[in-house]
Design a protein around this motif. Structure first.
Motif, short mmCIF file in Angstrom:
data_model
loop_
_atom_site.label_atom_id
_atom_site.label_comp_id
_atom_site.label_asym_id
_atom_site.label_seq_id
_atom_site.Cartn_x
_atom_site.Cartn_y
_atom_site.Cartn_z
N ASP A 108 38.52 52.83 38.41
CA ASP A 108 38.66 51.39 38.57
C ASP A 108 40.15 50.97 39.10
O ASP A 108 40.14 50.09 39.73
CB ASP A 108 38.31 50.85 37.23
CG ASP A 108 36.74 50.68 36.84
OD1 ASP A 108 36.13 51.18 37.59
OD2 ASP A 108 36.49 50.36 35.48
N GLU A 156 40.32 48.94 42.63
CA GLU A 156 41.03 47.81 42.42
C GLU A 156 42.01 47.48 43.45
O GLU A 156 42.47 46.69 44.36
CB GLU A 156 41.68 47.57 41.23
CG GLU A 156 42.40 46.17 40.78
CD GLU A 156 42.86 46.00 39.39
OE1 GLU A 156 44.18 45.81 39.30
OE2 GLU A 156 42.19 45.88 38.46
N ASP A 189 30.73 40.89 41.87
CA ASP A 189 30.02 42.22 41.73
C ASP A 189 29.40 42.41 43.06
O ASP A 189 29.32 43.62 43.53
CB ASP A 189 28.97 42.15 40.86
CG ASP A 189 29.25 42.13 39.46
OD1 ASP A 189 30.50 42.48 39.11
OD2 ASP A 189 28.41 41.63 38.45
N GLU A 207 37.84 42.88 37.50
CA GLU A 207 36.94 41.88 37.03
C GLU A 207 36.93 40.72 37.41
O GLU A 207 35.81 39.91 36.91
CB GLU A 207 37.47 41.93 35.17
CG GLU A 207 38.66 41.30 35.00
CD GLU A 207 39.41 42.57 34.44
OE1 GLU A 207 40.42 42.44 33.79
OE2 GLU A 207 39.43 43.65 35.23
N ASP A 208 37.86 40.27 37.91
CA ASP A 208 37.84 39.07 38.82
C ASP A 208 37.33 39.03 40.12
O ASP A 208 37.51 37.92 40.79
CB ASP A 208 39.34 38.33 38.73
CG ASP A 208 39.80 37.93 37.18
OD1 ASP A 208 38.73 37.72 36.45
OD2 ASP A 208 40.91 38.10 37.10
N SER A 246 36.11 35.87 42.97
CA SER A 246 35.04 35.75 42.16
C SER A 246 33.94 34.97 42.45
O SER A 246 33.04 34.95 41.79
CB SER A 246 35.54 35.32 40.76
OG SER A 246 36.19 34.08 40.97
N LYS A 297 42.56 41.24 39.68
CA LYS A 297 42.04 42.34 38.72
C LYS A 297 40.51 42.48 39.18
O LYS A 297 39.92 41.48 39.65
CB LYS A 297 42.19 41.72 37.34
CG LYS A 297 43.46 41.66 36.81
CD LYS A 297 43.53 41.42 35.17
CE LYS A 297 45.14 41.37 34.80
NZ LYS A 297 45.87 42.67 35.27
#
Length: 690
Positions: A165, A169, A84, A80-81, A197, A78
């Motif tokens: 997003d 992704e 940045d 968010e994983d 991550s 995902k």
């Protein structure tokens, strides 16, 4: 000076009108085309974002033990994983206006066109992330107008149906990073041995540079070029204000630690176990090969990595390297059937044939515990006596004869008890029991234990002459040792799809299939093979390894001219070992005959070294008494050997042994006439039959 005549004015007005009219027509035409394209894209709906993903196998402790990817490692992670730093580096170098445009960056297209015109060659690309994603998902990479048109159509469909997003992704999970690796998660694991991550700025900027030319910018191929590409990306991130100058300088000088090429391509552990799991998915869970290898399944297995490593190392260190003999090991939890370790051969690269699950070999005397369980249910007890002497058996209505022999032709030439018979592995006692019960009884009992191989109804079946699988026999011993509850060899506990949805989950429904009391008595009888107090006309079959064992085990060995077996258990673990040659070559060397027992003993001790010592607990309707193993009667102080032996309540002996009384008036095994004999009707029948 030109004079503007009314005629010229009229021509000019007509020309302007024509231009306006044509422009309006063209605007309507192109608007219609654009509207039609948008309408078509909308009616087509959201394009599928499904991509092939690697299926991963996990051990019981959650560690990864293998994967299937058909040459393409793919994992989905995902947004968010993902760190940045990866997101910023990707946006900076690939599509800095990604969140502003609607699939096409017209300013970038114009700039690229001017650059190409100046250079009179294709020098600058203008594809957005959405365009690249469309190309990666749906299209080949050939440069044709048809491909360009389809790319534009898919780009529109993606932008109309998915959020930015979602597109970013998907792009990061499908882009190619070289060496058969697709997606940032697989690349992060492949190059650095960590999740996406966890990537640092230096690592993220280097990985982001690879997709531009995987064969050029891979650090495993051209590390210097990869580093130069990394600097370009870092400078672009600086200009886009994602990082500071200090961060840039730190990332440039950071020494990156890669996984070695060998580490990056290593195969998973337990390859024979892995193959078995794949077959179960296809044959039992009915999953097709495409689903198994491309849908990103998460397969949670029963394997214990520590036990597996010990089994592999012990097999390798015990068998001499120059020997061609083969071996198989499997360890199962007797309460659940979960397979904790499996080694199907000495070298997977040389032979993928699995001697645990595929080979059928003669089990020899390891068949006897199943026979003696059946006998216990029919009235036998540990004290039941029959003669051990050379015997020729007639069967098949008198048409056939069979004359078995004991190891090295050692016989008691007298009565022996069941307790002695199993400890010394007396073949005469076994065949007599088999024929007394009726040969169908062992066949029926074997099926009850889960042995599915075809068994021949002959007297030698009691001595294990019908080939069976090692896995089935070990599972059968597990059933015996757990008190008679049904188990099946279990390799998979759960299967999830790429989104975490549970597709399969193993559940064990306890079902009592054996008589609990007799299962315990049979199991305790099997501890006799390691008890030197039971040595008589021959030594107990486990004598050679008994001194290396630090806890109580139940077990049975089996030997034929071509096969050597050892199966044994504690309440926590049941393990079976087979050794022999693949092509009917006899086992002649003394050290080769000892391999199975030695491997089994070493493995059990190592596998259980951190676990508490546990004993088999007798159920309520079982009683333990001290007997003289030779007579099967209650032991007295005069008996040289006393052994705690268990009986189903009501079948235990009630009279004392009189063989070793001090007056010396009684011959061995001749009861005192003044003491009431405890021979029941079954024992009288056996002695009459003998």
């Amino acid at each position: 000076m030109d004079v503007i005549t009314p005629k010229r004015i009229r021509i000019t007005i007509k020309t302007v009108r024509a231009i306006i009219f044509i422009s309006v027509l063209l605007l309507i035409f192109f608007s219609t085309i654009l509207f039609s394209i948008l309408l078509f894209a909308k009616t087509q709906g959201a394009p599928s974002l499904t991509v092939s993903q690697s299926t991963i196998l996990y051990a019981s402790d959650g560690s990864k033990i293998g994967e299937t990817h058909n040459g393409q490692r793919r994992y989905w992670v995902k947004l968010e994983d993902i760190s940045d730093e990866v997101l910023q580096a990707t946006l900076a170098i690939e599509d800095r206006n990604f969140y502003e445009h609607h699939g096409f960056d017209y300013k970038r297209i114009a700039g690229a066109a001017l650059a190409d015109l100046k250079a009179m060659a294709k020098v600058q690309g203008a594809s957005t992330i959405t365009q690249q994603y469309a190309r990666n998902l749906f299209l080949e990479h050939e440069k044709t107008w048809k491909r360009k048109a389809l790319e534009a159509l898919y780009t529109i469909r993606l932008e109309m149906n998915y959020s930015k997003d979602d597109i970013l992704e998907g792009y990061l999970n499908t882009i190619y990073y070289g060496h058969g690796v697709y997606g940032i998660e697989a690349a992060s694991n492949y190059y650095f041995g960590k999740t996406s991550s966890e990537l640092t700025l230096a690592e993220a900027s280097l990985l982001t540079g690879i997709p531009k030319g995987p064969t050029i910018y891979s650090p495993f191929v051209h590390e210097e070029r990869a580093k130069k590409r990394q600097e370009v990306i870092l400078n672009t991130m600086l200009s886009e204000k994602y990082i500071t100058k200090e961060q840039l300088q730190e990332a440039v000088v950071t020494k990156l630690i890669y996984k070695t090429k060998k580490e990056a391509v290593q195969t998973g552990i337990a390859p024979y176990f892995h193959d078995t799991v794949m077959k179960i998915l296809a044959n039992q869970l009915k999953m097709d090969e495409h689903e198994i290898t491309t849908k990103g399944l998460r397969i949670y297995t029963t394997l214990d990595p520590d036990m597996q490593k010990k089994a592999e190392n012990i097999m390798e260190s015990t068998i001499e390297k120059e020997s061609d003999i083969q071996a198989g090991i499997v360890a199962i939890h007797p309460q659940t059937g979960e397979v904790k370790a499996l080694v199907g051969g000495r070298d997977y690269e040389k032979s993928q044939f699995n001697r645990v699950t595929q080979a059928k070999r003669q089990p020899g005397s390891t068949m006897k515990p199943l026979l003696y369980y059946a006998a216990l249910t029919k009235g036998f007890t540990p004290s039941t006596e029959m003669r051990s002497e050379p015997t020729s058996f007639t069967y098949n209505d008198g048409k056939s004869t069979y004359k078995p022999s004991n190891f090295n032709d050692y016989y008691a030439n007298d009565l022996i008890t069941l307790l002695q018979a199993i400890a010394l592995s007396d073949n005469i006692y076994a065949v007599k029991t088999h024929l007394f019960l009726g040969m169908e009884e062992l066949l029926k009992t074997s099926k009850l234990f889960g042995v599915e191989s075809k068994l021949d109804l002959v007297p030698s079946l009691a001595l294990g002459t019908s080939p069976v699988r090692l896995l089935d026999m070990v599972n059968a011993y597990g059933i015996l040792g757990n008190g008679g509850k049904k188990i099946e060899p279990t390799f998979i506990t759960k299967v999830e799809d790429a989104s975490g949805n549970v597709l399969y989950e193993h559940s064990l429904e306890p079902k009592q299939i054996l008589e609990q009391e007799n299962a315990f008595v049979a199991t305790h009888l099997m501890t006799g093979m390691f008890d030197k107090r039971l040595n008589d006309y021959a030594s107990v079959t486990g004598q050679s390894i008994a001194g290396s064992l630090t806890r109580d085990y139940a077990g049975k060995s089996g030997t034929t001219s071509t096969d050597s077996w050892m199966i044994g258990l504690t309440p926590q673990l049941v393990t079976g070992v087979w050794t022999g040659y693949d092509k009917d070559k006899t086992i002649d060397l003394v050290q080769e005959k000892a391999y199975a027992k030695k491997i089994w003993a070493t493995f059990m001790e190592k596998a259980l070294e951190d676990q508490p010592v546990k004993a088999f607990r007798p159920p309520n309707d079982v009683v333990g008494v001290y007997i003289n193993p030779e007579t099967g009667k209650l032991a007295t102080e005069d008996c040289p050997v006393r052994r705690l032996t268990y009986y189903v309540a009501g079948t235990e002996p009630t009279h004392y042994c009189t063989v070793h009384l001090d007056d010396g008036e009684h011959d061995e095994k001749q009861p005192n006439k003044d003491v009431k004999s405890d021979d029941g009707w079954m024992n009288k029948l056996f002695k009459w039959w003998d």
